[in-house]
Design a protein around this motif. Sequence first.
Motif, PDB file in Angstrom:
ATOM      1  N   PRO A  33      20.613 -16.279 -33.480  1.00  0.00           N
ATOM      2  CA  PRO A  33      20.497 -16.094 -34.930  1.00  0.00           C
ATOM      3  C   PRO A  33      20.071 -17.362 -35.671  1.00  0.00           C
ATOM      4  O   PRO A  33      19.374 -17.281 -36.691  1.00  0.00           O
ATOM      5  N   ARG A  34      20.471 -18.515 -35.170  1.00  0.00           N
ATOM      6  CA  ARG A  34      20.082 -19.774 -35.818  1.00  0.00           C
ATOM      7  C   ARG A  34      18.559 -19.948 -35.845  1.00  0.00           C
ATOM      8  O   ARG A  34      17.981 -20.403 -36.835  1.00  0.00           O
ATOM      9  N   ILE A  44      13.326  -8.996 -36.566  1.00  0.00           N
ATOM     10  CA  ILE A  44      13.687  -7.608 -36.256  1.00  0.00           C
ATOM     11  C   ILE A  44      12.570  -6.924 -35.470  1.00  0.00           C
ATOM     12  O   ILE A  44      12.827  -6.213 -34.477  1.00  0.00           O
ATOM     13  N   ILE A  45      11.324  -7.150 -35.878  1.00  0.00           N
ATOM     14  CA  ILE A  45      10.199  -6.579 -35.128  1.00  0.00           C
ATOM     15  C   ILE A  45      10.166  -7.167 -33.722  1.00  0.00           C
ATOM     16  O   ILE A  45       9.902  -6.461 -32.741  1.00  0.00           O
ATOM     17  N   THR A 250      22.234 -12.152 -38.384  1.00  0.00           N
ATOM     18  CA  THR A 250      21.078 -12.816 -38.995  1.00  0.00           C
ATOM     19  C   THR A 250      20.939 -12.473 -40.469  1.00  0.00           C
ATOM     20  O   THR A 250      20.628 -13.340 -41.295  1.00  0.00           O
ATOM     21  N   LEU A 251      21.194 -11.205 -40.812  1.00  0.00           N
ATOM     22  CA  LEU A 251      20.974 -10.769 -42.203  1.00  0.00           C
ATOM     23  C   LEU A 251      22.131 -11.104 -43.129  1.00  0.00           C
ATOM     24  O   LEU A 251      21.931 -11.211 -44.341  1.00  0.00           O
ATOM     25  N   ALA A 264      26.500 -19.304 -34.093  1.00  0.00           N
ATOM     26  CA  ALA A 264      26.238 -18.411 -35.216  1.00  0.00           C
ATOM     27  C   ALA A 264      27.285 -17.313 -35.358  1.00  0.00           C
ATOM     28  O   ALA A 264      27.712 -16.973 -36.469  1.00  0.00           O
ATOM     29  N   TYR A 265      27.728 -16.730 -34.248  1.00  0.00           N
ATOM     30  CA  TYR A 265      28.708 -15.647 -34.329  1.00  0.00           C
ATOM     31  C   TYR A 265      30.048 -16.151 -34.848  1.00  0.00           C
ATOM     32  O   TYR A 265      30.722 -15.471 -35.634  1.00  0.00           O
TER      33      TYR A 265
END
Length: 444
Positions: A33-34, A44-45, A250-251, A264-265
């Motif tokens: 995510p970082r 996402i794509i 991420t969002l 990140a988590y």
Amino acid sequence: MTNSERPGQKLGLLMCIALGMGNMIGSGVFLLPRDLAPLGWNAIIGWLVSIAGTLCLAVVFARLARRLPEGCAAFTYGAAAFGPGTGFIVAWSYWISCWTVVATLAVAAISNMSILMPWLADAGALSAWIAIGCIWFFTLVNLFGVRRAGGAQLLTLGLKLIPVIGAVLVGVWALGTGAAPPPTMAGTEPVSLSGVSSAATLTLFALLGFESACVVSDRVRDPERTIPRATVIAAAAVGLLYLLSCTTVTLMVPIETLHSSNAAYATFFARLVSPETGDVVALFAAIAALGALNGFVLLQGDIPRDLAHRRLLPAAFARDNRFASPWITQLVSSGLASVIVYANYSRGLADLFAFMVKVTTSTAIILYIVGSLAALVLERQGTIRVSAGFAAATIAGFAYSCWAFYGAGIEASLWSLVMTAAGLPIYFLMRRSAPLRREETPVA
């Protein structure tokens, strides 16, 4: 001794699924995510592209495993279609990817532990030595046999699923109760081919390992049935979990916050639940990296062992201890992983992780490219009879692999090609000194 004469128990379906899922759910989903957050919709794509491409490859490898169940897939698939030289180069490159993954996962474990012990982020050489200690601990576990390694994989898989599934549940709860602001793509890169390519390369690292059961097929019970099922189940289950879980993190965490986070988590749970929960999740994330490290240590030992049985590496690499573990191969592989960690610790945890992700991914992709081509060649020769849908999946998997290799960038691709080419002198030397002992497995 040949592989069919190896003593000890073999892996069943559950342990093969755990090996695949455990190797996939390692450091990638917890640290990516970082790097993905600034890419916005490209990320996402990229996930969708990577998951679709990985599922196509999983179907291809499952079919190849059903027709070529014996021996290490990293050698057997390429050798069946293109000869032993190609098989050796693919197996050599995949072996390199395994011990570089081991090094990367050790760094990832320390990176997550730095949330609990902040001094680890700036400890320099000490952090490197702790990471190296993790490598050798799981090397010791694997030296006690495949069943012990499989049991460790089952245990760590159960633990690592807690934060992955928990992130999705927390995200749904936060949006439903208004505890978090709505997700936004503000400040992210616009959608572009280069952005999607970068995201696809990064996300592919998180999906490496779906083929793990194929690589250790000689250690699997009833491989014709077990390996195809385990490969597809692992790829589909982890792909879905990743798409939901990593996208949620991420969002729902600001870009600037993710950019400064080594875990990140843990940051996600600390913001939306409590700081104490974030600390617990950091521990689970470290366990996830260590669990995947355990799985790849198993793989890094079996590949040179298989090549040694074919007289493509010195006979010492085929030696087993009394637990049926190739101890010389394990010591050499873990030694190389340790050198990688120590030689690059000055990059810092985050920079070292990003660099190793690209090198590892570009090296592992060589197996995916050649495996897809091998399936097409064997189908054209009439050796494997398949449907039009399988042919389409094979072509899609090949195209995706080539795209991901390109997306890794020049530096990482050159590193992977140079390390792969380093095996050529060994191959020619071994072929000159002795013929192949164990011929390629005939296609059923």
